[in-house]
Design an enzyme around this catalytic site. Structure first.
Site, short mmCIF file in Angstrom:
data_model
loop_
_atom_site.label_atom_id
_atom_site.label_comp_id
_atom_site.label_asym_id
_atom_site.label_seq_id
_atom_site.Cartn_x
_atom_site.Cartn_y
_atom_site.Cartn_z
N LEU A 40 -3.55 0.63 -10.40
CA LEU A 40 -3.76 1.64 -9.35
C LEU A 40 -2.42 1.82 -8.63
CD1 LEU A 40 -5.24 3.47 -7.35
CD2 LEU A 40 -5.98 1.42 -6.13
N THR A 41 -1.67 2.82 -9.06
CA THR A 41 -0.42 3.17 -8.40
C THR A 41 -0.72 4.28 -7.41
OG1 THR A 41 0.89 2.57 -10.35
CG2 THR A 41 1.94 4.01 -8.73
N HIS A 94 4.89 -12.29 9.43
CA HIS A 94 4.52 -11.30 8.42
C HIS A 94 3.79 -11.92 7.22
CE1 HIS A 94 6.83 -8.68 10.81
NE2 HIS A 94 7.98 -8.78 10.20
N ALA A 96 12.94 1.51 18.98
CA ALA A 96 12.31 2.70 19.56
C ALA A 96 12.73 3.95 18.80
CB ALA A 96 12.69 2.82 21.03
N ALA A 129 13.95 1.98 25.24
CA ALA A 129 13.91 3.31 24.61
C ALA A 129 15.23 3.71 23.98
CB ALA A 129 13.50 4.36 25.65
N TYR A 184 3.39 -5.59 9.83
CA TYR A 184 2.86 -5.75 8.47
C TYR A 184 1.34 -5.52 8.45
CZ TYR A 184 6.89 -7.14 5.72
OH TYR A 184 8.07 -7.14 5.03
N ARG A 195 18.62 -13.38 -7.14
CA ARG A 195 17.22 -13.64 -6.83
C ARG A 195 17.04 -14.78 -5.83
NH1 ARG A 195 13.37 -13.36 -12.07
NH2 ARG A 195 11.92 -13.79 -10.39
N ARG A 232 1.42 -4.83 -4.59
CA ARG A 232 2.74 -4.46 -4.09
C ARG A 232 2.57 -3.77 -2.74
NH1 ARG A 232 7.60 -3.10 -6.69
NH2 ARG A 232 7.00 -4.72 -8.16
#
Length: 504
Positions: A409-410, A256, A31, A26, A195, A474, A380
């Site tokens: 579709l944002t 993930h 946490a 904790a 994720y 990158r 995204r």
């Protein structure tokens, strides 16, 4: 009845109106930054059981006020003070060891006293143990909980939430699973991969299986490659000692990114219940061939004059060959995905923050519109959730030349008044509801490690040196050539998406 009311009813049915949340670790970052803020938002939305208590447990010696400072530290300055005060009244703290009987006897006494004071009846003394802990103490805490701190009556439930990493390879994962099974059943265990709680990741199944527009083309006949990418714009910054033990592949890829891949690639489940979904994820993972070294590129960031390199971090062992960047190609040996490369890329100290899936379709056949760009579907995950499909369209005006544009579709534009929950908020709610859909099953872990263990051992045994790349770039210079080997094409010059993000 609203959706929130329906969810609240499900929680109440599962937990009979009562629960004690024990947050191990904790005083730690996880946490403070994730677990307590998630519990606060659930409290704010009236989604915690009517009679709830939150007990923080750690080795640190903190008084009550110091503990509450940590609880509210990352909740948000704009939150209503009355709501924050109501939440903190649920919270108490206990200091103790993770491997000591006396500490856990005290823990059980504190929980039992709280249950008595709240008037908890049989079936309401539910205990949810959340391990916001390093993996080195998972087993110790699980053993002590099982021995001394479980709910005492048969009608109440015990649930344990375990954070990744789940081992370092097939052998260590198998050993961990073997030792945990006698302590908590699979039904009581929730292995969290946050994720799976992210909004866009949870949207992969509805996108694939509720739209006939996309289902017929989701296969090797039409898809040429799939890239799943995670970029972080920062390095280890003092966490190098922990990171060096695991590296980017164990830290991000094996869990993930592979979880995202399994949802992208799996077959349609027979239902939406947890086991039907997890069955299909395991099936597709078992079809993935173990990664070969020829399909791997690893890198390690160096300083750029302004930011230090990985080896400049004083917590990193001198001369470490730990990879802070990796690109790995996975091949699925089944009818749907035969010959399609799934390219997983992840790195620290890169040029931006981004997690996305990029599906590139095959070239348009024939020469009627020769040379046009390929179609792509881009999901995204973060930041700024969006799904867009790239397609070719006639350039407006007198010309007949096609140009690349998108159907978009944002989320922040389409759903302006909708609050997207944090991944941890969503997953803790699933734990309360007893829904395992977004958690990792034991055989899923086994299948995942089978894919990565051979190549990880090869890299480490042969001491393969990672390629250097500058902080803020990158990745390694070889990255572009690497993905081109698998047919990935950069699209038409001059196209950018979105306007503030010049990377295609």
């Amino acid at each position: 009845m609203s959706n929130l009311d329906k969810i609240k009813n499900t929680v109440d049915e599962q937990l009979n109106g009562g629960a004690t949340f024990v947050i191990f670790g904790a005083s730690g970052d996880l946490a403070r930054k994730k677990t307590f803020p998630a519990l606060f938002r659930l409290y704010k939305n009236n989604l915690l059981p009517k009679s709830s208590s939150i007990l923080g447990y750690a080795r640190s010696h903190l008084d009550h006020d110091a503990f509450l400072e940590r609880v509210v530290e990352h909740i948000g300055k704009d939150e209503d003070k009355k709501t924050i005060d109501g939440f903190t009244k649920l919270c108490t703290y206990l200091s103790g060891q993770y491997d000591e009987d006396e500490s856990f006897k005290k823990l059980d006494q504190v929980i039992s006293k709280s249950e008595d004071e709240r008037g908890m009846k049989s079936g309401q003394k539910n205990r949810i143990f959340y391990m916001a802990l390093p993996p080195s103490v998972f087993l110790d805490v699980a053993k002590e909980c099982h021995k001394l701190a479980l709910a005492s009556d048969e009608k109440s439930v015990n649930r344990v939430v375990i954070e990744k990493p789940f081992g370092k390879d097939s052998e260590s994962c198998g050993e961990l699973l073997k030792n945990l099974r006698p302590l908590f059943s699979e039904n009581e265990t929730y292995r969290i991969d946050h994720y799976l709680g992210k909004e866009m990741v949870k949207n992969i199944m509805p996108y694939r299986f509720s739209n006939t527009l996309f289902s017929p083309v989701w296969n090797s006949t039409h898809i040429d490659s799939v890239q799943i990418t995670m970029k972080e714009p920062f390095g280890t910054e003092g966490r190098g000692g922990y990171f060096d033990e695991y590296g980017i592949v164990r830290d991000v890829m094996q869990n993930h990114l592979l979880q995202i891949m399994s949802l992208i690639a799996m077959e349609r489940p027979i239902g939406r219940d947890a086991e039907a979904i997890r069955d299909e994820k395991v099936k597709v993972l078992r079809c993935v061939k173990p990664i070969e070294l020829k399909d791997v590129l690893i890198g390690q960031y160096v300083g750029n004059g302004e930011n230090p390199g990985y080896l400049d971090d004083k917590t990193v062992p001198k001369g470490s060959l730990c990879a802070t960047y990796a690109a790995m190609v996975l091949w699925i040996d089944n009818e749907r995905w035969d010959g399609v490369p799934f390219i997983l890329k992840a790195g620290k100290a890169l040029d931006k923050a981004k997690v996305e899936v990029r599906v590139q379709y095959k070239k348009v056949p024939g020469s009627l519109y020769g040379g046009v760009s390929r179609n792509e579907t881009v999901m995204r995950v973060q930041p700024n959730e969006v799904i867009y499909n790239k397609f070719n369209n006639k350039t407006p005006g007198l010309t007949e030349h096609p140009m690349v544009t998108e159907m978009n579709l944002t989320y922040k534009e389409r759903f302006k008044n909708l609050q997207i929950p944090d991944a941890y908020e969503s997953l803790i709610l699933d734990v309360m509801r007893g829904d395992h859909s977004n958690f990792v099953r034991d055989d899923e872990l086994d299948a995942a490690w089978r894919i990565f263990t051979p190549v990880l051992h090869k890299i480490e045994q042969d001491r393969i040196k990672p390629e250097p790349y500058k902080y803020g770039t990158r990745g390694p210079e070889q990255e572009a050539r690497f993905v081109q080997r698998y047919g990935v094409e950069q699209l038409t010059e001059g196209y950018t998406w979105p306007k503030q993000d010049v990377e295609q």
